[in-house]
Write an enzyme that holds these catalytic residues in place. Sequence first.
Site, PDB file in Angstrom:
ATOM      1  N   GLY A  12       0.827  -1.215   0.000  1.00  0.00           N
ATOM      2  CA  GLY A  12       0.000   0.000   0.000  1.00  0.00           C
ATOM      3  C   GLY A  12       0.856   1.257   0.000  1.00  0.00           C
ATOM      4  O   GLY A  12       0.464   2.279   0.563  1.00  0.00           O
ATOM      5  N   ALA A  13       2.014   1.181  -0.641  1.00  0.00           N
ATOM      6  CA  ALA A  13       2.978   2.297  -0.574  1.00  0.00           C
ATOM      7  C   ALA A  13       2.769   3.333  -1.681  1.00  0.00           C
ATOM      8  O   ALA A  13       3.576   4.235  -1.844  1.00  0.00           O
ATOM      9  CB  ALA A  13       4.407   1.756  -0.620  1.00  0.00           C
ATOM     10  N   ASP A  62      -1.687  -7.287  -5.095  1.00  0.00           N
ATOM     11  CA  ASP A  62      -2.918  -7.189  -4.304  1.00  0.00           C
ATOM     12  C   ASP A  62      -2.735  -8.101  -3.092  1.00  0.00           C
ATOM     13  O   ASP A  62      -2.613  -9.321  -3.247  1.00  0.00           O
ATOM     14  CB  ASP A  62      -4.089  -7.660  -5.189  1.00  0.00           C
ATOM     15  N   VAL A  63      -2.709  -7.514  -1.898  1.00  0.00           N
ATOM     16  CA  VAL A  63      -2.397  -8.321  -0.707  1.00  0.00           C
ATOM     17  C   VAL A  63      -3.503  -9.326  -0.362  1.00  0.00           C
ATOM     18  O   VAL A  63      -3.282 -10.231   0.436  1.00  0.00           O
ATOM     19  CB  VAL A  63      -2.104  -7.445   0.540  1.00  0.00           C
ATOM     20  N   ASN A  89       1.069  -2.395   5.356  1.00  0.00           N
ATOM     21  CA  ASN A  89       0.369  -1.113   5.489  1.00  0.00           C
ATOM     22  C   ASN A  89      -0.922  -1.045   4.667  1.00  0.00           C
ATOM     23  O   ASN A  89      -1.819  -0.283   5.023  1.00  0.00           O
ATOM     24  CB  ASN A  89       1.344  -0.001   5.052  1.00  0.00           C
ATOM     25  N   SER A 143      -4.439   0.419  13.763  1.00  0.00           N
ATOM     26  CA  SER A 143      -5.195   1.679  13.880  1.00  0.00           C
ATOM     27  C   SER A 143      -5.605   1.840  15.334  1.00  0.00           C
ATOM     28  O   SER A 143      -5.660   0.860  16.085  1.00  0.00           O
ATOM     29  CB  SER A 143      -6.454   1.599  13.012  1.00  0.00           C
ATOM     30  N   TYR A 156     -14.038  -2.751   9.693  1.00  0.00           N
ATOM     31  CA  TYR A 156     -12.742  -2.079   9.899  1.00  0.00           C
ATOM     32  C   TYR A 156     -12.254  -2.338  11.323  1.00  0.00           C
ATOM     33  O   TYR A 156     -11.098  -2.708  11.544  1.00  0.00           O
ATOM     34  CB  TYR A 156     -12.895  -0.573   9.637  1.00  0.00           C
ATOM     35  N   ALA A 158     -13.114  -4.801  13.337  1.00  0.00           N
ATOM     36  CA  ALA A 158     -12.763  -6.222  13.472  1.00  0.00           C
ATOM     37  C   ALA A 158     -11.392  -6.490  12.862  1.00  0.00           C
ATOM     38  O   ALA A 158     -10.549  -7.183  13.447  1.00  0.00           O
ATOM     39  CB  ALA A 158     -13.826  -7.085  12.791  1.00  0.00           C
ATOM     40  N   LYS A 160      -8.881  -4.438  12.335  1.00  0.00           N
ATOM     41  CA  LYS A 160      -7.743  -3.800  13.006  1.00  0.00           C
ATOM     42  C   LYS A 160      -7.483  -4.422  14.378  1.00  0.00           C
ATOM     43  O   LYS A 160      -6.327  -4.547  14.799  1.00  0.00           O
ATOM     44  CB  LYS A 160      -7.952  -2.288  13.090  1.00  0.00           C
TER      45      LYS A 160
HETATM   46  N1  LIG Z   1      -5.573   7.664   7.494  1.00  0.00           N
HETATM   47  C1  LIG Z   1      -5.997   7.331   8.693  1.00  0.00           C
HETATM   48  O1  LIG Z   1      -6.674   8.113   9.385  1.00  0.00           O
HETATM   49  C2  LIG Z   1      -5.595   5.994   9.278  1.00  0.00           C
HETATM   50  C3  LIG Z   1      -5.790   5.790  10.639  1.00  0.00           C
HETATM   51  C4  LIG Z   1      -5.440   4.563  11.197  1.00  0.00           C
HETATM   52  C5  LIG Z   1      -4.928   3.571  10.399  1.00  0.00           C
HETATM   53  N2  LIG Z   1      -4.749   3.780   9.075  1.00  0.00           N
HETATM   54  C6  LIG Z   1      -4.204   2.683   8.286  1.00  0.00           C
HETATM   55  O2  LIG Z   1      -3.057   3.107   7.597  1.00  0.00           O
HETATM   56  C7  LIG Z   1      -2.864   2.288   6.444  1.00  0.00           C
HETATM   57  C8  LIG Z   1      -2.578   3.182   5.247  1.00  0.00           C
HETATM   58  O3  LIG Z   1      -3.744   3.925   4.947  1.00  0.00           O
HETATM   59  P1  LIG Z   1      -3.722   5.445   4.456  1.00  0.00           P
HETATM   60  O4  LIG Z   1      -4.451   6.223   5.460  1.00  0.00           O
HETATM   61  O5  LIG Z   1      -2.361   5.845   4.061  1.00  0.00           O
HETATM   62  O6  LIG Z   1      -4.707   5.338   3.195  1.00  0.00           O
HETATM   63  P2  LIG Z   1      -4.453   5.420   1.627  1.00  0.00           P
HETATM   64  O7  LIG Z   1      -5.786   5.094   1.026  1.00  0.00           O
HETATM   65  O8  LIG Z   1      -3.802   6.702   1.275  1.00  0.00           O
HETATM   66  O9  LIG Z   1      -3.411   4.250   1.337  1.00  0.00           O
HETATM   67  C9  LIG Z   1      -3.758   2.903   1.257  1.00  0.00           C
HETATM   68  C10 LIG Z   1      -3.018   2.260   0.096  1.00  0.00           C
HETATM   69  O10 LIG Z   1      -3.317   0.855   0.091  1.00  0.00           O
HETATM   70  C11 LIG Z   1      -3.500   0.454  -1.258  1.00  0.00           C
HETATM   71  N3  LIG Z   1      -4.323  -0.757  -1.303  1.00  0.00           N
HETATM   72  C12 LIG Z   1      -5.672  -0.848  -1.124  1.00  0.00           C
HETATM   73  N4  LIG Z   1      -6.056  -2.123  -1.275  1.00  0.00           N
HETATM   74  C13 LIG Z   1      -4.930  -2.840  -1.545  1.00  0.00           C
HETATM   75  C14 LIG Z   1      -4.693  -4.218  -1.799  1.00  0.00           C
HETATM   76  N5  LIG Z   1      -5.696  -5.113  -1.843  1.00  0.00           N
HETATM   77  N6  LIG Z   1      -3.425  -4.616  -2.023  1.00  0.00           N
HETATM   78  C15 LIG Z   1      -2.401  -3.718  -2.005  1.00  0.00           C
HETATM   79  N7  LIG Z   1      -2.573  -2.404  -1.803  1.00  0.00           N
HETATM   80  C16 LIG Z   1      -3.834  -1.974  -1.562  1.00  0.00           C
HETATM   81  C17 LIG Z   1      -4.170   1.645  -1.929  1.00  0.00           C
HETATM   82  O11 LIG Z   1      -4.032   1.593  -3.327  1.00  0.00           O
HETATM   83  C18 LIG Z   1      -3.451   2.817  -1.274  1.00  0.00           C
HETATM   84  O12 LIG Z   1      -2.302   3.185  -2.025  1.00  0.00           O
HETATM   85  C19 LIG Z   1      -4.129   1.438   6.310  1.00  0.00           C
HETATM   86  O13 LIG Z   1      -3.888   0.143   6.810  1.00  0.00           O
HETATM   87  C20 LIG Z   1      -5.119   2.170   7.182  1.00  0.00           C
HETATM   88  O14 LIG Z   1      -6.131   1.320   7.676  1.00  0.00           O
HETATM   89  C21 LIG Z   1      -5.071   4.964   8.494  1.00  0.00           C
END
Ligand SMILES: NC(=O)c1ccc[n+]([C@@H]2O[C@H](COP(=O)([O-])OP(=O)(O)OC[C@H]3O[C@@H](n4cnc5c(N)ncnc54)[C@H](O)[C@@H]3O)[C@@H](O)[C@H]2O)c1
Length: 252
Positions: A12-13, A62-63, A89, A143, A156, A158, A160
């Site tokens: 997810g980078a 795709d994870v 991530n 999270s 979500y 569940a 996390k």
């Molecule tokens: N932003 C927040 O407020 C927040 C808070 C707590 C936790 N998180 C967690 O942080 C992590 C990153 O999220 P973010 O906020 O940067 O969001 P984001 O949407 O910017 O990034 C998520 C990335 O994951 C990729 N992705 C989605 N499904 C995928 C899959 N099946 N395989 C591979 N890649 C996939 C997307 O293309 C995207 O680039 C997530 O696990 C999210 O749950 C985010």
Amino acid sequence: MQLENKVVIITGAGSGIGAATAILLAKHKALVIVSDINSENAEKVADAIKKAGGKAIAFQADVSRFEEVESLIRSTIKEHGTLDVMVNNAGIGGKNLKKTAEHTLEDWDNVIAVNQTGVFYCMKVALQQMMKQGHGNIINIASLAGLKPSGNNLSYSASKFAVVGMTKSAALEYGRKNIRINAVCPGYTHSSLLDKLLAGRPDMEETLKRLIPMDRFGEPDEIAEAVAWLASDNSKYMTGQTLILDGGTSLQ
Ligand SMILES: NC(=O)c1ccc[n+]([C@@H]2O[C@H](COP(=O)([O-])OP(=O)(O)OC[C@H]3O[C@@H](n4cnc5c(N)ncnc54)[C@H](O)[C@@H]3O)[C@@H](O)[C@H]2O)c1
């Protein structure tokens, strides 16, 4: 921070926290495999790193598909001989924010597949390699929603809570094998995931900010700093823990 020449995969980078982490680890001279389901975004992040003088390779995966996780990790080993750090991530939120009785089966299946099963797949395959090489470090992005209840978001929540549980259970299993496993728990952080949550609900931004003693959302690069510390040898006595970065939200 001791990260030079470490081979790191980040899922997810292509955006948000994952992209900020990839850029920061590359600045610390790690070799970063920038993996995402969205290949265009992964390429953009890898290109930006390379332009800045860092080492990065984009890889589409795709994870939620086991064979793609295997291919991501196997090809990293083939090319670079080791996998020092795996940052799990990739994550998504549900589309319909409704109470449990109305929570859609579609949201449940999709969110669990990516956030929970995806982390399991990545840990399973990474751990097989880390056992072979005799060392390893896994960082799961959970999270605050994996530590505290949150309404209208059951899948979500569940997923996390499951990530936190998997982190602690696997850390217990692999502590004696020179493999550390920790989780980072961000609170509300600026990213496309948060934008989607706020879309069409302008009132929600203020409601959420009222929950944050520091009175602002986090920034992806602030979360990345914690991931970098966990990825480095500076945190070498830490395993099975959750590192919370939430501007104080969890205090109340
Ligand atoms: N932003 C927040 O407020 C927040 C808070 C707590 C936790 N998180 C967690 O942080 C992590 C990153 O999220 P973010 O906020 O940067 O969001 P984001 O949407 O910017 O990034 C998520 C990335 O994951 C990729 N992705 C989605 N499904 C995928 C899959 N099946 N395989 C591979 N890649 C996939 C997307 O293309 C995207 O680039 C997530 O696990 C999210 O749950 C985010």
